[in-house]
Design a protein around this motif. Structure first.
Motif, PDB file in Angstrom:
ATOM      1  N   ARG A 247      54.806  61.948  25.329  1.00 35.39           N
ATOM      2  CA  ARG A 247      56.345  62.235  25.132  1.00 35.39           C
ATOM      3  C   ARG A 247      56.904  63.105  25.984  1.00 35.39           C
ATOM      4  N   SER A 248      56.191  64.129  26.509  1.00 38.79           N
ATOM      5  CA  SER A 248      56.693  64.980  27.508  1.00 38.79           C
ATOM      6  C   SER A 248      56.643  64.269  28.778  1.00 38.79           C
ATOM      7  N   ARG A 249      55.630  63.538  29.186  1.00 40.30           N
ATOM      8  CA  ARG A 249      56.016  62.602  30.546  1.00 40.30           C
ATOM      9  C   ARG A 249      57.145  61.788  30.494  1.00 40.30           C
ATOM     10  N   LYS A 250      57.211  61.278  29.335  1.00 44.35           N
ATOM     11  CA  LYS A 250      58.429  59.971  28.956  1.00 44.35           C
ATOM     12  C   LYS A 250      60.039  61.081  29.360  1.00 44.35           C
ATOM     13  N   ARG A 251      59.967  62.152  28.645  1.00 41.74           N
ATOM     14  CA  ARG A 251      61.219  62.897  28.880  1.00 41.74           C
ATOM     15  C   ARG A 251      61.160  63.092  30.279  1.00 41.74           C
TER      16      ARG A 251
END
Length: 186
Positions: free
Chosen positions: A170-174
């Motif tokens: 999720r952090s990479r996606k954000r």
């Protein structure tokens, strides 16, 4: 000995600066190198090279945080050593996995323009990480700066491995969304 005192020893060109640095930060720098290289001998060489690079760069540099300054040097030297040793062996080890994960966010060309934009990109990523909640920062930094395995991070943070993977995803996606919004071609 306090960091400021150690830095002053470097500025006085006292060889005790290296001894004090090694005494205080040897285990820390070895941990960084070991997470990247997984080789005691290579890690030892990188840490020794860290002391030499610190000696050669302080002065003129006067690091605000000696620990982070040494971590950055060790990390850079370790990545370089890893690249040298694994140039023919794509896809092996933890570092390749970490770089593949971040590759989703940071694909681009490797030319002069990329070098020029590297500082802006680094600043954008740093801003992104600073804006994350504290635990998300910890996960991101442990994975992508210190190159720790998901299982190590899970154990440190008291989370399941799956939870760590999901949060990192999720952090990479954000991060990818933010970089795209700021105009980086991904």
């Amino acid at each position: 000995m306090q960091d400021e005192e150690i830095i002053e020893l470097y500025f006085k060109r006292s060889e005790s600066a290296i001894r004090e640095t090694e005494q205080k930060y040897s285990a820390y720098c070895h941990a960084i190198a070991d997470h990247i290289l997984h080789s005691k001998e290579d890690s030892e060489e990188c840490v020794n090279d860290t002391w030499l690079k610190a000696w050669n760069t302080i002065p003129p540099a006067r690091p605000a945080h000696l620990k982070l300054y040494l971590a950055k040097i060790t990390r850079s030297l370790s990545f370089n050593r890893y690249k040298e040793k694994h140039a023919q062996k794509r896809g092996s080890g933890q570092l390749a996995e970490v770089l593949d994960e971040l590759g989703e966010c940071l694909q681009g060309s490797q030319d002069v323009e990329a070098e020029y934009l590297a500082q802006e990109l680094r600043a954008a990523i740093n801003d992104f990480v600073r804006a994350l909640p504290r635990q998300e920062q910890t996960l991101f930094i442990r994975r992508y700066f210190f190159v720790e395995s998901v299982s190590q991070i899970a154990a440190y943070c008291g989370l399941t491995e799956n939870n760590v993977r999901v949060r990192l995803y999720r952090s990479r996606k954000r991060l990818k969304q933010r970089l795209e919004k700021e105009g980086y071609i991904l």
